[in-house]
Design an enzyme around this catalytic site. Structure first.
Site, PDB file in Angstrom:
ATOM      1  N   ASP A   1      -7.007  -1.348  -4.738  1.00 60.21           N
ATOM      2  CA  ASP A   1      -8.117  -1.028  -3.838  1.00 60.21           C
ATOM      3  C   ASP A   1      -9.032   0.034  -4.443  1.00 60.21           C
ATOM      4  O   ASP A   1     -10.257  -0.057  -4.339  1.00 60.21           O
ATOM      5  CB  ASP A   1      -7.588  -0.533  -2.488  1.00 60.21           C
ATOM      6  CG  ASP A   1      -6.733  -1.567  -1.772  1.00 60.21           C
ATOM      7  OD1 ASP A   1      -6.952  -2.774  -1.979  1.00 60.21           O
ATOM      8  OD2 ASP A   1      -5.854  -1.161  -0.994  1.00 60.21           O
TER       9      ASP A   1
ATOM     10  N   ASP B   1       0.845  -1.191   0.000  1.00 62.56           N
ATOM     11  CA  ASP B   1       0.000   0.000   0.000  1.00 62.56           C
ATOM     12  C   ASP B   1       0.881   1.242   0.000  1.00 62.56           C
ATOM     13  O   ASP B   1       2.011   1.218   0.495  1.00 62.56           O
ATOM     14  CB  ASP B   1      -0.903   0.021   1.239  1.00 62.56           C
ATOM     15  CG  ASP B   1      -1.991  -1.041   1.177  1.00 62.56           C
ATOM     16  OD1 ASP B   1      -2.468  -1.355   0.069  1.00 62.56           O
ATOM     17  OD2 ASP B   1      -2.385  -1.550   2.248  1.00 62.56           O
TER      18      ASP B   1
END
Length: 172
Positions: A142, A124
């Protein structure tokens, strides 16, 4: 009866899933090579690039459960991709909104799945915040999954234009 070809089905939109996977994996590779773990670079007063590892699912759900969740989430991603590919095959290519939504979800799921299989965690790097409150760090996969889910929700508000009058009445 007209013969079904791949181009006449929703599978025609799988190029979008491939584009999402390439963009997602490319950006993750960049952050892995350029940033140290947890390094953060301010971009705007509400946004940082912050390199992080997520061993769980959304919001680090089940991240501290010893490793079994890696395979659990991998199986879920694989199952979702299979179901959505089948749904795209059953859809007409002209059913753009749902096919785009499914392709976005597939691309995001495959991007995060590849992280889980290769690294054991998801990479991330997008960090939004207000003051000291930070939204959980996330990635392009995402974003793609959320956009796809949002399109499915938006589409549910509109009746199917190609449905027969009987099917359209059932949708109301």
């Amino acid at each position: 009866m007209m013969k079904k070809t791949l181009c006449s089905t929703g599978l025609r939109w799988l190029w979008l899933a491939i584009a999402v996977v390439v963009l997602d994996l490319g950006t993750k590779q960049y952050f892995m090579q350029t940033f140290r773990l947890y390094e953060s670079v301010a971009v705007m007063p509400f946004f940082n690039f912050t390199y992080a590892h997520n061993y769980g699912a959304a919001f680090s759900f089940l991240a501290d459960k010893g490793g079994w969740q890696r395979w659990f989430f991998a199986l879920i991603a694989l199952a979702i991709c299979i179901v959505l590919v089948v749904m795209m095959y059953k859809n007409k290519a002209s059913t753009k909104l749902s096919n785009i939504a499914y392709a976005l979800i597939i691309g995001g799921a495959l991007g995060n799945l590849s992280d889980r299989l290769i690294h054991g965690f998801v990479i991330d790097f997008l960090d939004f915040y207000v003051g000291d409150w930070h939204w959980p760090t996330f990635n392009i996969a995402d974003v793609s999954i959320c956009l796809g889910a949002g399109l499915i929700i938006i589409e549910s508000f509109f009746p199917d234009k190609n449905a027969s009058p009987q099917e359209a009445n059932k949708q109301k």
